[in-house]
Design an enzyme around this catalytic site. Structure first.
Site, PDB file in Angstrom:
ATOM      1  N   GLY A   1      43.675  -1.459  64.692  1.00  0.00           N
ATOM      2  CA  GLY A   1      44.899  -2.816  64.818  1.00  0.00           C
ATOM      3  C   GLY A   1      46.012  -2.473  65.637  1.00  0.00           C
ATOM      4  O   GLY A   1      45.677  -1.403  66.176  1.00  0.00           O
TER       5      GLY A   1
ATOM      6  N   GLN B   1      54.840  -3.661  67.991  1.00  0.00           N
ATOM      7  CA  GLN B   1      53.820  -2.216  67.946  1.00  0.00           C
ATOM      8  C   GLN B   1      54.382  -1.950  70.092  1.00  0.00           C
ATOM      9  O   GLN B   1      54.602  -1.512  70.193  1.00  0.00           O
ATOM     10  CB  GLN B   1      52.951  -1.760  67.706  1.00  0.00           C
TER      11      GLN B   1
ATOM     12  N   CYS C   1      48.556   5.790  63.016  1.00  0.00           N
ATOM     13  CA  CYS C   1      49.503   4.497  63.172  1.00  0.00           C
ATOM     14  C   CYS C   1      49.709   5.292  64.943  1.00  0.00           C
ATOM     15  O   CYS C   1      49.426   6.166  64.945  1.00  0.00           O
ATOM     16  CB  CYS C   1      50.869   4.403  62.830  1.00  0.00           C
ATOM     17  N   LEU C   2      49.385   4.462  65.684  1.00  0.00           N
ATOM     18  CA  LEU C   2      49.287   3.956  66.884  1.00  0.00           C
ATOM     19  C   LEU C   2      50.476   4.444  67.786  1.00  0.00           C
ATOM     20  O   LEU C   2      51.236   4.856  68.525  1.00  0.00           O
ATOM     21  CB  LEU C   2      48.556   2.983  68.250  1.00  0.00           C
TER      22      LEU C   2
ATOM     23  N   HIS D   1      48.823  -2.778  56.505  1.00  0.00           N
ATOM     24  CA  HIS D   1      49.080  -1.833  57.979  1.00  0.00           C
ATOM     25  C   HIS D   1      49.870  -2.476  58.961  1.00  0.00           C
ATOM     26  O   HIS D   1      51.017  -2.638  58.590  1.00  0.00           O
ATOM     27  CB  HIS D   1      48.393  -0.966  57.859  1.00  0.00           C
ATOM     28  N   GLU D   2      48.942  -3.909  58.935  1.00  0.00           N
ATOM     29  CA  GLU D   2      49.391  -4.377  60.150  1.00  0.00           C
ATOM     30  C   GLU D   2      50.893  -5.549  60.056  1.00  0.00           C
ATOM     31  O   GLU D   2      51.770  -5.623  60.509  1.00  0.00           O
ATOM     32  CB  GLU D   2      48.643  -5.375  60.953  1.00  0.00           C
TER      33      GLU D   2
ATOM     34  N   HIS E   1      53.603  -3.389  59.510  1.00  0.00           N
ATOM     35  CA  HIS E   1      54.114  -4.142  60.958  1.00  0.00           C
ATOM     36  C   HIS E   1      55.781  -5.298  61.634  1.00  0.00           C
ATOM     37  O   HIS E   1      56.698  -5.124  61.601  1.00  0.00           O
ATOM     38  CB  HIS E   1      54.050  -3.389  62.399  1.00  0.00           C
TER      39      HIS E   1
END
Ligand code: K1U
Ligand code: ZN
Length: 169
Positions: A46, A51, A92-93, A134-135, A138
């Site tokens: 994702g 981000q 998480c990236l 999660h997204e 963000h």
């Protein structure tokens, strides 16, 4: 298409609250293509626009094993969540190399526009449900590490800052 730089924790820009996408024009379509390429190249499942330092309500997801089933969520809204929750391991990236447990709803129903501006209803379970939650955090400027204890969070912050210093030198 282009690879976009991903903001790294504890960059304060990751705490920006995203605004709705006003129009799905060529700029947004290019951004979607770039985000999908960036997510796949980073081996993520994702990526939120936050981000990549774009503060609009746009998410791309691909939880398929073949990395060939992208989902685009524009102006997503959770309209229902199950009473049951579970602790799931998340990464998480924007916090590379860190994995920890976060409590999430088992099931969610999400309304969103797709890349063609078509209204979609997604009923998600499993990894897709976790990834959507999660997204969507963000987009609200919330990172998964904020669910962890202040002690763990501070250790992660110190580790990330050290890694960023070393990468520069
Ligand atoms: O938002 C992001 O930074 C992407 C993140 C999404 C995510 C992963 C795991 C649980 C919840 C949300 C990632 O893709 S991190 C990469 C990763 O941890 C992973 C990759 C493939 C399968 C499972 C996890
Ligand atoms: Zn993340």
């Amino acid at each position: 298409m282009a690879l976009l730089p991903i903001l790294c924790y504890p960059d304060p820009k990751l705490h920006t609250v995203a605004k709705p996408v006003a129009e799905i024009d060529a700029r947004v379509k290019n951004l979607i293509a770039d985000m999908l390429e960036t997510m796949h190249e980073a081996k993520g499942i994702g990526l939120a626009a936050t981000q990549v330092n774009v503060h609009e309500r746009l998410i791309v997801i691909d939880v398929s094993e073949q990395h060939d089933s992208p989902i685009v969520l524009i102006n997503p809204k959770i309209i229902w969540s199950s009473p049951e929750t579970h602790l799931n391991e998340e990464g998480c990236l924007s916090v590379p190399g860190i994995y920890d447990g976060v409590e999430r709803f088992d099931l969610v129903k999400v309304e969103a526009l797709d890349e063609h501006g078509k209204q979609r209803l997604i009923e998600a379970d499993g990894l897709l449900s976790v990834c959507i939650q999660h997204e969507m955090d963000h987009l609200l400027g919330k990172m998964f590490v904020e669910y962890l204890s202040p002690l763990k969070r501070n250790r992660i912050k110190t580790k990330m800052l050290k890694a960023q210093r070393e990468a520069k030198s």
